[in-house]
Design a protein around this motif. Structure first.
Motif, PDB file in Angstrom:
ATOM      1  N   GLU A 117     -45.460  15.216 -38.576  1.00 25.59           N
ATOM      2  CA  GLU A 117     -46.413  15.013 -39.667  1.00 25.59           C
ATOM      3  C   GLU A 117     -47.620  15.933 -39.510  1.00 25.59           C
ATOM      4  O   GLU A 117     -47.930  16.406 -38.418  1.00 25.59           O
ATOM      5  N   GLY A 118     -48.306  16.174 -40.624  1.00 28.53           N
ATOM      6  CA  GLY A 118     -49.537  16.953 -40.587  1.00 28.53           C
ATOM      7  C   GLY A 118     -49.304  18.438 -40.787  1.00 28.53           C
ATOM      8  O   GLY A 118     -48.252  18.879 -41.275  1.00 28.53           O
ATOM      9  N   GLU A 119     -50.301  19.244 -40.414  1.00 30.59           N
ATOM     10  CA  GLU A 119     -50.261  20.690 -40.613  1.00 30.59           C
ATOM     11  C   GLU A 119     -49.110  21.300 -39.812  1.00 30.59           C
ATOM     12  O   GLU A 119     -48.878  20.950 -38.655  1.00 30.59           O
ATOM     13  N   THR A 120     -48.375  22.229 -40.432  1.00 28.77           N
ATOM     14  CA  THR A 120     -47.109  22.712 -39.877  1.00 28.77           C
ATOM     15  C   THR A 120     -47.271  23.389 -38.524  1.00 28.77           C
ATOM     16  O   THR A 120     -46.504  23.106 -37.583  1.00 28.77           O
ATOM     17  N   ASP A 121     -48.224  24.298 -38.391  1.00 27.05           N
ATOM     18  CA  ASP A 121     -48.390  25.012 -37.125  1.00 27.05           C
ATOM     19  C   ASP A 121     -48.671  24.048 -35.981  1.00 27.05           C
ATOM     20  O   ASP A 121     -48.062  24.136 -34.906  1.00 27.05           O
ATOM     21  N   GLU A 122     -49.597  23.124 -36.221  1.00 30.90           N
ATOM     22  CA  GLU A 122     -49.969  22.186 -35.175  1.00 30.90           C
ATOM     23  C   GLU A 122     -48.810  21.239 -34.854  1.00 30.90           C
ATOM     24  O   GLU A 122     -48.589  20.881 -33.690  1.00 30.90           O
ATOM     25  N   ALA A 123     -48.047  20.863 -35.889  1.00 34.55           N
ATOM     26  CA  ALA A 123     -46.886  19.998 -35.658  1.00 34.55           C
ATOM     27  C   ALA A 123     -45.875  20.696 -34.754  1.00 34.55           C
ATOM     28  O   ALA A 123     -45.310  20.079 -33.838  1.00 34.55           O
ATOM     29  N   CYS A 124     -45.640  21.993 -34.986  1.00 34.07           N
ATOM     30  CA  CYS A 124     -44.689  22.735 -34.150  1.00 34.07           C
ATOM     31  C   CYS A 124     -45.173  22.803 -32.705  1.00 34.07           C
ATOM     32  O   CYS A 124     -44.383  22.661 -31.765  1.00 34.07           O
ATOM     33  N   ARG A 125     -46.464  23.032 -32.527  1.00 33.97           N
ATOM     34  CA  ARG A 125     -47.021  23.052 -31.171  1.00 33.97           C
ATOM     35  C   ARG A 125     -46.845  21.692 -30.486  1.00 33.97           C
ATOM     36  O   ARG A 125     -46.452  21.602 -29.318  1.00 33.97           O
ATOM     37  N   ASN A 126     -47.157  20.621 -31.226  1.00 35.13           N
ATOM     38  CA  ASN A 126     -47.054  19.274 -30.659  1.00 35.13           C
ATOM     39  C   ASN A 126     -45.617  18.909 -30.313  1.00 35.13           C
ATOM     40  O   ASN A 126     -45.348  18.296 -29.274  1.00 35.13           O
ATOM     41  N   LEU A 127     -44.691  19.284 -31.197  1.00 29.31           N
ATOM     42  CA  LEU A 127     -43.280  18.992 -30.953  1.00 29.31           C
ATOM     43  C   LEU A 127     -42.778  19.716 -29.706  1.00 29.31           C
ATOM     44  O   LEU A 127     -42.120  19.122 -28.845  1.00 29.31           O
ATOM     45  N   ALA A 128     -43.097  21.008 -29.605  1.00 32.80           N
ATOM     46  CA  ALA A 128     -42.644  21.783 -28.447  1.00 32.80           C
ATOM     47  C   ALA A 128     -43.247  21.231 -27.162  1.00 32.80           C
ATOM     48  O   ALA A 128     -42.558  21.094 -26.141  1.00 32.80           O
ATOM     49  N   ARG A 129     -44.527  20.891 -27.218  1.00 33.63           N
ATOM     50  CA  ARG A 129     -45.189  20.369 -26.023  1.00 33.63           C
ATOM     51  C   ARG A 129     -44.564  19.044 -25.587  1.00 33.63           C
ATOM     52  O   ARG A 129     -44.305  18.821 -24.399  1.00 33.63           O
ATOM     53  N   SER A 130     -44.296  18.169 -26.550  1.00 36.08           N
ATOM     54  CA  SER A 130     -43.706  16.878 -26.225  1.00 36.08           C
ATOM     55  C   SER A 130     -42.289  17.030 -25.681  1.00 36.08           C
ATOM     56  O   SER A 130     -41.910  16.366 -24.709  1.00 36.08           O
ATOM     57  N   ALA A 142     -32.052  17.404 -35.903  1.00 32.64           N
ATOM     58  CA  ALA A 142     -32.031  17.625 -37.355  1.00 32.64           C
ATOM     59  C   ALA A 142     -31.845  16.320 -38.112  1.00 32.64           C
ATOM     60  O   ALA A 142     -32.343  16.185 -39.238  1.00 32.64           O
ATOM     61  N   ARG A 143     -31.144  15.359 -37.526  1.00 37.10           N
ATOM     62  CA  ARG A 143     -30.992  14.062 -38.206  1.00 37.10           C
ATOM     63  C   ARG A 143     -32.331  13.360 -38.381  1.00 37.10           C
ATOM     64  O   ARG A 143     -32.533  12.589 -39.308  1.00 37.10           O
ATOM     65  N   TYR A 144     -33.267  13.630 -37.466  1.00 36.63           N
ATOM     66  CA  TYR A 144     -34.574  12.975 -37.505  1.00 36.63           C
ATOM     67  C   TYR A 144     -35.651  13.822 -38.186  1.00 36.63           C
ATOM     68  O   TYR A 144     -36.482  13.292 -38.925  1.00 36.63           O
ATOM     69  N   SER A 145     -35.639  15.126 -37.939  1.00 42.42           N
ATOM     70  CA  SER A 145     -36.726  15.977 -38.427  1.00 42.42           C
ATOM     71  C   SER A 145     -36.318  17.439 -38.403  1.00 42.42           C
ATOM     72  O   SER A 145     -35.963  17.975 -37.341  1.00 42.42           O
ATOM     73  N   GLY A 146     -36.397  18.088 -39.546  1.00 43.57           N
ATOM     74  CA  GLY A 146     -36.102  19.514 -39.605  1.00 43.57           C
ATOM     75  C   GLY A 146     -37.053  20.322 -38.752  1.00 43.57           C
ATOM     76  O   GLY A 146     -36.661  21.329 -38.136  1.00 43.57           O
ATOM     77  N   LEU A 147     -38.303  19.909 -38.675  1.00 44.31           N
ATOM     78  CA  LEU A 147     -39.289  20.653 -37.894  1.00 44.31           C
ATOM     79  C   LEU A 147     -39.040  20.485 -36.395  1.00 44.31           C
ATOM     80  O   LEU A 147     -39.267  21.411 -35.614  1.00 44.31           O
ATOM     81  N   ALA A 148     -38.577  19.316 -35.985  1.00 47.63           N
ATOM     82  CA  ALA A 148     -38.239  19.113 -34.570  1.00 47.63           C
ATOM     83  C   ALA A 148     -37.067  20.009 -34.176  1.00 47.63           C
ATOM     84  O   ALA A 148     -37.073  20.630 -33.100  1.00 47.63           O
ATOM     85  N   ASP A 149     -36.066  20.075 -35.028  1.00 49.71           N
ATOM     86  CA  ASP A 149     -34.947  20.976 -34.778  1.00 49.71           C
ATOM     87  C   ASP A 149     -35.441  22.417 -34.681  1.00 49.71           C
ATOM     88  O   ASP A 149     -35.055  23.169 -33.788  1.00 49.71           O
ATOM     89  N   PHE A 150     -36.317  22.815 -35.602  1.00 47.88           N
ATOM     90  CA  PHE A 150     -36.853  24.175 -35.625  1.00 47.88           C
ATOM     91  C   PHE A 150     -37.578  24.492 -34.320  1.00 47.88           C
ATOM     92  O   PHE A 150     -37.368  25.549 -33.716  1.00 47.88           O
ATOM     93  N   ALA A 151     -38.440  23.582 -33.878  1.00 44.31           N
ATOM     94  CA  ALA A 151     -39.232  23.822 -32.670  1.00 44.31           C
ATOM     95  C   ALA A 151     -38.328  24.010 -31.455  1.00 44.31           C
ATOM     96  O   ALA A 151     -38.550  24.901 -30.624  1.00 44.31           O
ATOM     97  N   PHE A 152     -37.294  23.181 -31.328  1.00 43.19           N
ATOM     98  CA  PHE A 152     -36.360  23.307 -30.209  1.00 43.19           C
ATOM     99  C   PHE A 152     -35.581  24.614 -30.313  1.00 43.19           C
ATOM    100  O   PHE A 152     -35.464  25.364 -29.332  1.00 43.19           O
ATOM    101  N   ALA A 153     -35.057  24.897 -31.500  1.00 44.55           N
ATOM    102  CA  ALA A 153     -34.203  26.073 -31.680  1.00 44.55           C
ATOM    103  C   ALA A 153     -34.945  27.359 -31.382  1.00 44.55           C
ATOM    104  O   ALA A 153     -34.392  28.278 -30.742  1.00 44.55           O
ATOM    105  N   MET A 154     -36.204  27.453 -31.796  1.00 42.63           N
ATOM    106  CA  MET A 154     -36.942  28.683 -31.593  1.00 42.63           C
ATOM    107  C   MET A 154     -37.287  28.911 -30.130  1.00 42.63           C
ATOM    108  O   MET A 154     -37.377  30.059 -29.688  1.00 42.63           O
ATOM    109  N   GLN A 155     -37.483  27.849 -29.358  1.00 43.21           N
ATOM    110  CA  GLN A 155     -37.692  28.049 -27.926  1.00 43.21           C
ATOM    111  C   GLN A 155     -36.432  28.631 -27.283  1.00 43.21           C
ATOM    112  O   GLN A 155     -36.520  29.385 -26.312  1.00 43.21           O
ATOM    113  N   GLY A 156     -35.273  28.300 -27.856  1.00 39.38           N
ATOM    114  CA  GLY A 156     -34.028  28.863 -27.348  1.00 39.38           C
ATOM    115  C   GLY A 156     -33.776  30.271 -27.848  1.00 39.38           C
ATOM    116  O   GLY A 156     -33.533  31.193 -27.063  1.00 39.38           O
TER     117      GLY A 156
END
Length: 392
Positions: A36-49, A79-93
């Motif tokens: 949730e929230g602003e996209t850039d910060e969400a990606c940072r938070n997802l990757a950190r978590s 991806a079943r839970y969140s497209g942005l979570a999938d994105f954050a994981f995939a890009m680290q790979g």
């Protein structure tokens, strides 16, 4: 809850089932909230978590070996839970995959730990304004300059562009014409001469940008592979991650199928559940078949790569092509099942429809996958013909 019977398929091992449970637990607790929230910060938070939970150990492994089946399980689940979570994981790979496969020990030690911890985001910079699917047409240049290289040009549609700590950049070094004259470089985001030319807004919000390089100097120690090996580096990396795009599409499709069945069961129409309509049952059946065939193709391609098959371009392209096209059909049926609600902005069905659409374009559009598959079939036929004629 989606069907998890596929975890017992012979493509997967007990450790993959344990990994699936680990990713599922994290996603259920954190994925939607952190997206949730602003996209850039969400990606940072997802990757950190994910880094804190240890999930990124599969995206940027210490062993130097990428477990493609584990990557697919993670992307499907997230991806079943969140497209942005999938994105954050995939890009680290994807953003570090070339380092894992081709980087020196020094580069691995310097850059992979932060990517694994989720404290430094990574990006893969291949596409250009006039060269997306046609890698041989890349125009960005890298010229020798003493113990380094001077890079000039631009890249666009770069995921994590503007927020990444490192970019894997492919440039023309001229050892041979076309795709054989490219070289890969790891470029820190604070390198002088690298600027973010623009941020790109897309239908399903993700951080994307156009990069510009003007007299950007990169030391030779940041080169991955030999000069002229850039195409090999790019294709070997995509060989790993292309099947995982199909896995993400599979995750979206499973979610869409769940929503479809739920809607059909709950909605009353003409004196009974919507499910009782034969057309509804036909739509659900078609979606279920789309999901199962996608899963078979995705995990077959991943298993082949993990088993040591040198190149799985054909199988990975089949997995990506079918799974992404099928996911769009499943998402479309889901929208149709919800009627007017399904086209309301940010309704779960509408969000899925937008999320799925990009997968049919990035990391090789569906049309390109068809070309790869067709050429592979031609080569197989030629080889079989030559073998048959040699046996006569």
């Amino acid at each position: 809850m989606p069907d998890r019977d596929f975890l017992s398929w012979p493509f997967l091992e007990p450790r993959h089932r344990e990994w699936a449970a680990e990713v599922e637990a994290w996603a259920a607790a954190h994925a939607e909230r952190l997206s949730e929230g602003e996209t850039d910060e969400a990606c940072r938070n997802l990757a950190r978590s994910m880094g804190e939970a240890g999930l990124l150990r599969m995206a940027a492994p210490e062993s130097g070996r990428l477990d493609v089946r584990a990557l697919c399980i993670a992307r499907e689940t997230l991806a079943r839970y969140s497209g942005l979570a999938d994105f954050a994981f995939a890009m680290q790979g994807l953003g570090t995959g070339s380092i894992t496969l081709f980087g020196s020990d020094e580069l691995k030690a310097r850059y992979l730990p932060a990517a694994r911890a989720g404290t430094a985001l990574a990006a893969f910079a291949l596409s250009e304004p006039e060269a997306g699917s046609d890698v041989a047409a890349l125009a960005t240049t890298a010229l020798r300059d003493g113990d380094g290289w001077i890079i000039d040009g631009s890249k666009t549609w770069i995921s994590n562009g503007g927020i990444a700590a490192t970019y894997l950049v492919f440039a023309r070094t001229g050892e041979a014409p076309g795709a054989k004259g490219l070289t890969a470089f790891l470029v820190p985001a604070d390198t002088p001469g690298l600027t973010i030319a623009e941020r790109i807004e897309v239908s399903a919000p993700h951080p994307l940008a156009t990069l510009r390089f003007e007299g950007m100097r990169v030391p030779d120690s940041h080169r991955l592979g030999a000069p002229g090996d850039g195409f090999k580096v790019a294709m070997a990396t995509l060989d790993v991650f292309r099947a995982t795009v199909g896995a993400a599409a599979l995750g979206f499709a499973r979610h869409a199928l769940d929503l479809t069945v739920q809607r059909a069961s709950d909605r009353q129409l003409f004196g009974g559940p919507l499910f009782d309509q034969q057309m509804t049952q036909a739509a659900i059946a078609e979606s279920a078949v789309d999901v199962e065939t996608s899963a078979l193709l995705v995990y077959r391609a991943a298993w082949l790569k993990d088993a040591g098959t040198p190149r799985v371009s054909r199988e990975a392209s089949m997995a990506k092509l079918h799974a992404t096209e099928a996911a769009q059909r499943v998402a479309d049926r889901c929208v149709q099942m919800y009627g007017g609600h399904g086209v309301v902005h940010d309704h779960p069905a509408e969000k899925l429809y937008r999320e799925v659409r990009a997968l049919r374009v990035y990391e090789g559009a569906s049309e390109v996958q068809r070309i790869i598959i067709a050429r592979a079939e031609r080569d197989i036929a030629r080889a079989e013909r030559a073998r048959s004629e040699g046996a006569v």
